[in-house]
Every structure is written in C-alpha cells, then in structure tokens.
Design a protein around this motif. Structure first.
Motif, short mmCIF file in Angstrom:
data_model
loop_
_atom_site.label_atom_id
_atom_site.label_comp_id
_atom_site.label_asym_id
_atom_site.label_seq_id
_atom_site.Cartn_x
_atom_site.Cartn_y
_atom_site.Cartn_z
N UNK A 294 52.36 33.11 58.50
CA UNK A 294 53.27 32.00 58.22
C UNK A 294 54.68 32.54 58.04
N UNK A 295 55.65 31.89 58.65
CA UNK A 295 57.05 32.31 58.46
C UNK A 295 57.50 31.86 57.06
N UNK A 296 58.68 32.27 56.65
CA UNK A 296 59.20 31.89 55.33
C UNK A 296 59.61 30.40 55.35
N UNK A 297 59.12 29.66 54.38
CA UNK A 297 59.47 28.24 54.28
C UNK A 297 60.45 28.08 53.11
N UNK A 298 61.58 27.39 53.30
CA UNK A 298 62.55 27.24 52.20
C UNK A 298 61.88 26.69 50.94
N UNK A 299 62.14 27.34 49.80
CA UNK A 299 61.45 26.95 48.57
C UNK A 299 62.26 25.92 47.78
N UNK A 300 62.44 24.76 48.38
CA UNK A 300 63.14 23.68 47.68
C UNK A 300 62.52 22.34 48.06
N UNK A 301 62.61 21.36 47.14
CA UNK A 301 62.03 20.03 47.39
C UNK A 301 60.57 20.15 47.82
#
Ligand code: AMP
Ligand code: MG
Length: 315
Positions: A294-301
């Motif tokens: 899995x690629x990095x997913x933004x950790x917001x919302x």
C-alpha cells in the motif's frame, strides 16, 4: 425477487414483510447500511444474540453495536447526556456510534453488550434499514456481516462470500456509500474516539469542547482486535510490489495504470478512497494475488480511518 444467489433478495414490500417476520422469530439476517453490511438480530433476544456470535465466530468479550430508529426508542435502553444530544443533532442518522451508560431497566440481552454497564448505539441512515427499524418493536444488534477478523462486506455478494447459505435472507441494498465502519465515540465520561471513521475527530471537535486523544491511538475499546479487516493475504504498508503476483494499492493521480495497481481514488479524494478500500482489497484477494503493498495515504480526515484499517489489516 430473488437474485442469482438463492438467499439474496432485492428489497420490496414483500421482502420487508419477510424480513420483519424473520427478525420477530429471533433469526439472523443480513441488511445493508451506509457504512458496511450488517448481521442483524433482535437485541432483546438471547437466542438471536447467541446466533450472531456463533455465526461470526466473534469473541464473547467484543460487544455489539445496537441500532435504533429514534430517540424515543433509545431512552428505554440508554442514559442520554448533553454531549450525546449535541452530536445526535448534528450527525444522526449517520455513520457514528455512541458509547453511553446502559439504562438499568434495559431489556438488551447482556451478552450483546458483553455484560458491560455501557451500550454502543447507532442510528443508521440507509433507507432500507430505517424502514425495518421503524416497524419492529425492538432494536437491532448488528455487527458487520463478516467472519470475525475478515474484511467487512460492502455489498450483498460480499456477504454471500462470507456466509454462503447459512443466512436465510441477505437484503440487496446496493454498494455501501461510506464503505468503512462507523466512528465510535465514548461519551460515558470525557469524550474519546475509540474507532476513527468518516466523521473525523476534527468535525466532532466543532461541537464538543473536549480534548481528544489522537484518533486511533491507545484508547482501548473492549474486543478491539489488533488484527482485523484482514483480506487473508499479507498486507505491507511500506515498499512496492516485487512481482506481478503482488498487488499495489495506490492513491491519487501520480501513478501509471498497471494490471496489478489498484487506485483507491484517482482524483485523490479520501472519502472516495474509504468507500473503495474494502471493495478493492476483496477484489485483490479474489484475483489470487499473494501479497498487498500500500502506498502512503495522507493521515487526515477520512485518511485517519483508512490508515487505522490498513494498520490492522497488516497485523
Ligand atoms: P463492529 O461490530 O465490528 O462494528 O465493532 C463494534 C465496535 O464497537 C467494537 O470495536 C467494540 O469494541 C465497540 N463497542 C461496542 N460496545 C462497546 C462498549 N459498550 N464500550 C466500548 N466499545 C464498544
Ligand atoms: Mg466488524
């Protein structure tokens, strides 16, 4: 009308009646909600609750969320407080679950709440489940319709894949719009997020003046398993696929399209990514891939909820 699967039914008046009859008898069936598909049974019936735990192979210490039609019904089973009213007014019906003190006179089967003096409650918004809750005389205990620790189902065929013909009725209600489980907020004392979801802590903070521990952090919920949401093949949160039988879950437009690349949202929309997460993981598993990167997913919302699920899937 019946679907190609013998126990999947499209929803109509006749199926509504059949569903209610079955629930009145203490049976368990699968119903659509906006978060994921659920395994529903009469929360007042010990027989029904025992069946849910058995079907799901769910640890007894993991309490179930109880689903209500409205506040009037809830008052009999839970003690309501100001923080609850604030969030109820803003977010219900919808993808949010509240932990409240159980009313001493509550008829909820103690097994459903794992013998705790608290109760998890939700008001789902999907119109099929609302039409059923409106007509029955009890709330519904309803965990996700998957075997414990597997991926949650987001359409009727996923539920069939989990339970085959063990369920008398699976109601077809289209793909679950939210696609991941509800946000769980403990309101029994100082509010805490026990499970991140589409309704983020940032949004909740607008209505409750409290200090949150960071969503998805150490706060413990009974039965919250470290390994969960598992597609049944290894999930790696860092690195890239090393061969063609490895799948790569990606997010955003910077990636080329390749047969083993699966994009959660080409336009980089975290809500869309959450809605696609389980659907894509199930598809990857069914295509026979051996590993998921899995690629990095933004950790917001909604990204916080996605990362929480991926983290557990990788355990
Ligand atoms: P699921 O049914 O898989 O959506 O999971 C329900 C979640 O709600 C689990 O993580 C439970 O730990 C949590 N939960 C249910 N009842 C309670 C409760 N009384 N107190 C704290 N967490 C709860
Ligand atoms: Mg679940």
């Amino acid at each position: 009308m019946k679907n190609i699967y013998s126990n999947i039914y499209s929803f109509n008046e006749k199926v509504l009646k059949k569903t209610i009859k079955s629930l009145n008898l203490g049976n368990i069936l699968s119903l659509p909600t906006e978060t994921v598909y659920g395994l529903a049974g009469n929360a007042y019936s010990e027989k029904a609750i025992k069946k849910i735990f058995k079907l799901k192979k769910r640890p007894k210490k993991n309490p179930l969320i109880i689903h209500f039609f409205n506040l009037k019904n809830l008052k009999k089973d839970a003690i309501l407080n100001n923080n609850f009213f604030k969030l109820y007014k803003k977010f219900c019906p919808g993808p949010i679950t509240f932990i409240l003190k159980k009313n001493e006179r509550s008829k909820i089967c103690p097994l459903a709440t794992a013998n705790l003096d608290t109760i998890a409650v939700r008001f789902p918004s999907h119109k099929i489940i609302r039409s059923i809750l409106k007509l029955i005389k009890f709330p519904l205990a309803m965990p996700s319709a998957n075997i414990s620790s597997n991926l949650s189902p987001v359409n009727a065929a996923d539920v069939y894949e989990e339970f085959k013909n063990k369920l008398e009725i699976i109601v077809e209600g289209g793909k679950s719009k939210i696609g991941i489980e509800s946000t769980v907020v403990d309101l029994t004392s100082k509010p805490k997020i026990l499970r991140p979801g589409i309704i983020s802590s940032k949004e909740i903070k607008k209505y409750l003046k409290i200090n949150f521990s960071k969503a998805g952090s150490k706060v413990k919920s009974p039965g919250m398993l470290k390994k969960h949401y598992s597609p049944g093949i290894p999930v790696r949160l860092h690195g890239k696929p090393k061969s063609l039988n490895h799948a790569y879950i990606i997010f955003g437009k910077k990636y080329k399209s390749k047969p083993n690349y699966f994009n959660l949202s080409k336009k980089g929309d975290l809500r869309e990514a959450a809605a696609n997460l389980y659907k894509i993981m199930r598809k990857i598993k069914n295509k026979g891939y051996k590993k998921i990167f899995v690629c990095k997913i933004p950790n917001l919302g909604p990204g916080i909820a996605i990362n929480d699920r991926l983290e557990r899937a990788s355990k």
